[in-house]
Design a protein around this motif. Structure first.
Motif, PDB file in Angstrom:
ATOM      1  N   PRO A  20       0.821  -1.210   0.000  1.00  0.00           N
ATOM      2  CA  PRO A  20       0.000   0.000   0.000  1.00  0.00           C
ATOM      3  C   PRO A  20       0.856   1.263   0.000  1.00  0.00           C
ATOM      4  O   PRO A  20       1.993   1.285   0.466  1.00  0.00           O
ATOM      5  CB  PRO A  20      -0.774  -0.118   1.315  1.00  0.00           C
ATOM      6  CG  PRO A  20       0.188  -0.825   2.229  1.00  0.00           C
ATOM      7  CD  PRO A  20       1.002  -1.761   1.343  1.00  0.00           C
ATOM      8  N   SER A  21       0.290   2.327  -0.512  1.00  0.00           N
ATOM      9  CA  SER A  21       0.930   3.635  -0.456  1.00  0.00           C
ATOM     10  C   SER A  21      -0.155   4.687  -0.294  1.00  0.00           C
ATOM     11  O   SER A  21      -1.334   4.435  -0.531  1.00  0.00           O
ATOM     12  CB  SER A  21       1.754   3.918  -1.719  1.00  0.00           C
ATOM     13  OG  SER A  21       0.925   3.926  -2.870  1.00  0.00           O
ATOM     14  N   ALA A  22       0.255   5.876   0.142  1.00  0.00           N
ATOM     15  CA  ALA A  22      -0.675   6.998   0.310  1.00  0.00           C
ATOM     16  C   ALA A  22      -1.864   6.625   1.181  1.00  0.00           C
ATOM     17  O   ALA A  22      -3.019   6.844   0.829  1.00  0.00           O
ATOM     18  CB  ALA A  22      -1.154   7.497  -1.059  1.00  0.00           C
ATOM     19  N   VAL A  23      -1.588   6.021   2.335  1.00  0.00           N
ATOM     20  CA  VAL A  23      -2.661   5.661   3.257  1.00  0.00           C
ATOM     21  C   VAL A  23      -3.238   6.928   3.890  1.00  0.00           C
ATOM     22  O   VAL A  23      -2.501   7.760   4.400  1.00  0.00           O
ATOM     23  CB  VAL A  23      -2.139   4.713   4.361  1.00  0.00           C
ATOM     24  CG1 VAL A  23      -3.272   4.330   5.308  1.00  0.00           C
ATOM     25  CG2 VAL A  23      -1.529   3.463   3.738  1.00  0.00           C
ATOM     26  N   GLU A  24      -4.559   7.085   3.825  1.00  0.00           N
ATOM     27  CA  GLU A  24      -5.221   8.247   4.388  1.00  0.00           C
ATOM     28  C   GLU A  24      -6.493   7.826   5.112  1.00  0.00           C
ATOM     29  O   GLU A  24      -7.133   6.849   4.744  1.00  0.00           O
ATOM     30  CB  GLU A  24      -5.595   9.258   3.284  1.00  0.00           C
ATOM     31  CG  GLU A  24      -4.400   9.892   2.589  1.00  0.00           C
ATOM     32  CD  GLU A  24      -4.830  10.932   1.576  1.00  0.00           C
ATOM     33  OE1 GLU A  24      -6.055  11.152   1.452  1.00  0.00           O
ATOM     34  OE2 GLU A  24      -3.965  11.524   0.923  1.00  0.00           O
ATOM     35  N   VAL A  25      -6.838   8.584   6.140  1.00  0.00           N
ATOM     36  CA  VAL A  25      -8.069   8.346   6.881  1.00  0.00           C
ATOM     37  C   VAL A  25      -9.225   9.039   6.166  1.00  0.00           C
ATOM     38  O   VAL A  25      -9.124  10.209   5.800  1.00  0.00           O
ATOM     39  CB  VAL A  25      -7.957   8.874   8.324  1.00  0.00           C
ATOM     40  CG1 VAL A  25      -9.322   8.922   8.992  1.00  0.00           C
ATOM     41  CG2 VAL A  25      -7.022   7.985   9.123  1.00  0.00           C
ATOM     42  N   GLU A  26     -10.317   8.313   5.963  1.00  0.00           N
ATOM     43  CA  GLU A  26     -11.542   8.926   5.461  1.00  0.00           C
ATOM     44  C   GLU A  26     -12.504   9.228   6.598  1.00  0.00           C
ATOM     45  O   GLU A  26     -13.189  10.242   6.600  1.00  0.00           O
ATOM     46  CB  GLU A  26     -12.218   8.007   4.449  1.00  0.00           C
ATOM     47  CG  GLU A  26     -11.453   7.897   3.132  1.00  0.00           C
ATOM     48  CD  GLU A  26     -12.293   7.256   2.047  1.00  0.00           C
ATOM     49  OE1 GLU A  26     -12.911   6.216   2.323  1.00  0.00           O
ATOM     50  OE2 GLU A  26     -12.326   7.803   0.934  1.00  0.00           O
ATOM     51  N   GLN A  27     -12.576   8.301   7.566  1.00  0.00           N
ATOM     52  CA  GLN A  27     -13.410   8.501   8.734  1.00  0.00           C
ATOM     53  C   GLN A  27     -12.770   7.792   9.911  1.00  0.00           C
ATOM     54  O   GLN A  27     -12.017   6.844   9.748  1.00  0.00           O
ATOM     55  CB  GLN A  27     -14.809   7.901   8.550  1.00  0.00           C
ATOM     56  CG  GLN A  27     -15.613   8.445   7.389  1.00  0.00           C
ATOM     57  CD  GLN A  27     -16.951   7.759   7.308  1.00  0.00           C
ATOM     58  OE1 GLN A  27     -17.683   7.729   8.285  1.00  0.00           O
ATOM     59  NE2 GLN A  27     -17.273   7.208   6.170  1.00  0.00           N
ATOM     60  N   LEU A  28     -13.103   8.274  11.105  1.00  0.00           N
ATOM     61  CA  LEU A  28     -12.785   7.538  12.319  1.00  0.00           C
ATOM     62  C   LEU A  28     -14.034   7.589  13.170  1.00  0.00           C
ATOM     63  O   LEU A  28     -14.372   8.626  13.732  1.00  0.00           O
ATOM     64  CB  LEU A  28     -11.599   8.157  13.056  1.00  0.00           C
ATOM     65  CG  LEU A  28     -11.139   7.390  14.299  1.00  0.00           C
ATOM     66  CD1 LEU A  28     -10.672   5.991  13.921  1.00  0.00           C
ATOM     67  CD2 LEU A  28     -10.029   8.127  15.002  1.00  0.00           C
ATOM     68  N   GLY A  29     -14.749   6.489  13.239  1.00  0.00           N
ATOM     69  CA  GLY A  29     -16.065   6.496  13.842  1.00  0.00           C
ATOM     70  C   GLY A  29     -16.075   5.979  15.256  1.00  0.00           C
ATOM     71  O   GLY A  29     -16.142   4.787  15.494  1.00  0.00           O
ATOM     72  N   ALA A  30     -15.994   6.808  16.226  1.00  0.00           N
ATOM     73  CA  ALA A  30     -16.141   6.470  17.638  1.00  0.00           C
ATOM     74  C   ALA A  30     -16.032   7.748  18.436  1.00  0.00           C
ATOM     75  O   ALA A  30     -15.502   8.753  17.974  1.00  0.00           O
ATOM     76  CB  ALA A  30     -15.086   5.474  18.091  1.00  0.00           C
TER      77      ALA A  30
END
Length: 482
Positions: free
Chosen positions: A432-442
């Protein structure tokens, strides 16, 4: 004369090199993966069968009876061996998972339950879950009423428990394993009577699934690949790309089509044509039906020392015979030979040390990359076909929705955060490359970020059946596919 003398001293070195070259195939053979694995889950056992890499024809010819228009023929190459579950995941195995983790399926936490058997067909009721699908079942029945997410959580638990990477198979891996070298409608033949010998379907199953392993396996020893319960695959459903393919996987939903995941194998509710090798099915990933189950795939080697697999031991390689014209050397052999070997060995050690130093520097540079859009303390480290996720303890139970580039394609997925001192491995199917968060649900992190501030970690609104993601409207269940 001097040249002849040098050649005389070097000849043992050449002999040694030749012996190493001749012994290499034997060593490689001894290192072949075991043909089967038996993994103790703590009160339940998971059996897996080795599936060798190879080429096969995916899809069906235009003249095949019962053929769908989405089964275009193409040549597919699977480049790597893998292990596949000998049976679909059973109720007993899933029970062990939920008992150890406390996990509740989407049908259990949703407002409307799942689609179970009401005596006539599938209908949605709150009481229908994997524990109560509407028909009697034992620990040996395939688990059903599980969503794509539920299946993924089970594979993540296996990965963390064993140190070996588990996942769902791709559609191509599934069909390659099903066919086991055959090209007929079913792995046992072409007529519908062949289906009766290998699987449970609408004509012979009655009112529910049957215990696994009661029908004829394929040539690899895989049971219930036809019928009983549909099996989730990793791919999004879409048309096959034209032309030959190598390790194909549909990692994103096709544009303009409803996002659905692939299921394979047919079920106890379907006609024999759905049990064919090439037959494809698809459903919303949140569907929870009493004929939807799954089977797991596993990497050849464990990636952490916590692996708890019991494999068939390989036969030790026999001692290599002496090469013609050579003799075994004693400790008093020529000093020059030993010196040359020591010199070469020392050079290799020095080179290895330099490579190791470079590796440590690279490892140090990439060990704890910050994930863009994530709260403080959340980092990742790429490794092989996934990445190690590190997160602070207060994020336990949060769901990280991320995206990354894998083999040039954008992949979106989610993973429940389970902080661990050595990290949490997240399988992505490729480097994988360019790992990004789209959501963090909690809510666990909410106090750590100023609400509305730039770079805050508030989840984007989206409708979801997952209880730990902010939703716009209450969940009312996914529509049945029937």
């Amino acid at each position: 004369m001097q040249l002849r003398s040098d050649a005389r001293h070097l000849s043992p070195v050449f002999a040694l090199a030749t012996a190493v070259a001749l012994l290499a195939p034997a060593a490689a053979q001894a290192a072949d993966p075991a043909p089967a694995l038996a993994i103790d889950l703590g009160g339940a056992q998971l059996d897996l069968v080795l599936v060798k890499a190879g080429r096969f024809r995916q899809g069906s010819p235009p003249t095949e009876a019962g053929r769908g228009d989405d089964e275009a023929l193409r040549d597919v190459t699977i480049r790597r061996d893998f292990y596949l579950g000998k049976f679909p995941v059973t109720v007993g195995q899933f029970t062990r998972f939920t008992a150890e983790t406390g996990y509740r399926t989407e049908a259990e936490v949703g407002a409307s339950g799942g689609f179970g058997f009401d005596g006539q067909g599938l209908s949605q009721r709150k009481e229908f879950t994997w524990r109560t699908p509407g028909f009697p079942q034992t620990d040996m029945h395939p688990v059903t009423l599980v969503t794509f997410k539920d299946a993924g959580e089970f594979t993540r638990w296996l990965t963390q428990k064993t140190g070996r990477v588990f996942d769902l198979p791709t559609e191509a891996q599934w069909e390659h394993a099903y066919r086991a070298g055959t090209q007929t409608r079913f792995h046992a033949g072409n007529d519908d009577q062949s289906a009766a010998a290998i699987g449970w379907f609408k004509g012979n199953a009655g009112s529910g699934t049957k215990p696994v392993g009661q029908r004829q396996p394929n040539a690899l020893g895989l049971y219930d690949m036809s019928g009983n319960a549909y099996e989730w695959c990793r791919d999004w459903y879409g048309p096959y790309a034209p032309g030959p393919a190598v390790d194909p996987e549909q990692t994103t939903p096709p544009a303009g089509d409803k996002p659905r995941r692939v299921l394979r194998g047919g079920s106890w509710l379907k006609e024999p044509k759905h049990l064919r090798a090439a037959a494809r099915y698809r459903n919303d990933p949140g569907s929870r039906n009493a004929d939807n189950g799954f089977r797991v795939i596993a990497a050849l080697e464990a990636s952490a020392p916590a692996a708890a697999a019991r494999s068939t031991p390989a036969t030790p390689a026999a001692p290599a015979p002496l090469l013609p014209g050579t003799r075994r050397t004693s400790p008093s052999s020529s000093w020059s030979t030993a010196a040359i070997v020591a010199f070469v060995g020392g050079g290799l050690v020095l080179a290895s040390a330099l490579v190791g130093l470079v590796g440590l520097l690279v490892h140090g540079a990439t060990r704890r990359r910050r994930i863009p859009g994530a709260p403080p303390g959340v980092t990742f480290r790429p490794q092989g076909d996934g990445f190690w996720l590190n997160a602070p303890p207060h994020l336990r139970g949060s769901t990280l929705h991320y995206r990354c580039l894998v083999k040039g394609a954008m992949r979106r997925a989610s993973v429940p955060i389970e902080p661990n001192p050595r990290g949490q491995f997240v399988y992505t199917g490729g480097a994988p490359s360019a790992v990004e968060v789209e959501q963090l649900g909690a809510a666990a992190w909410a106090a750590d970020a100023p609400r509305g501030a730039a770079g805050s970690y508030r989840s984007r609104d989206r409708t979801s059946s997952s209880p730990d993601v902010a939703v716009v409207a209450p969940f009312r269940g996914y529509p049945s596919a029937y």
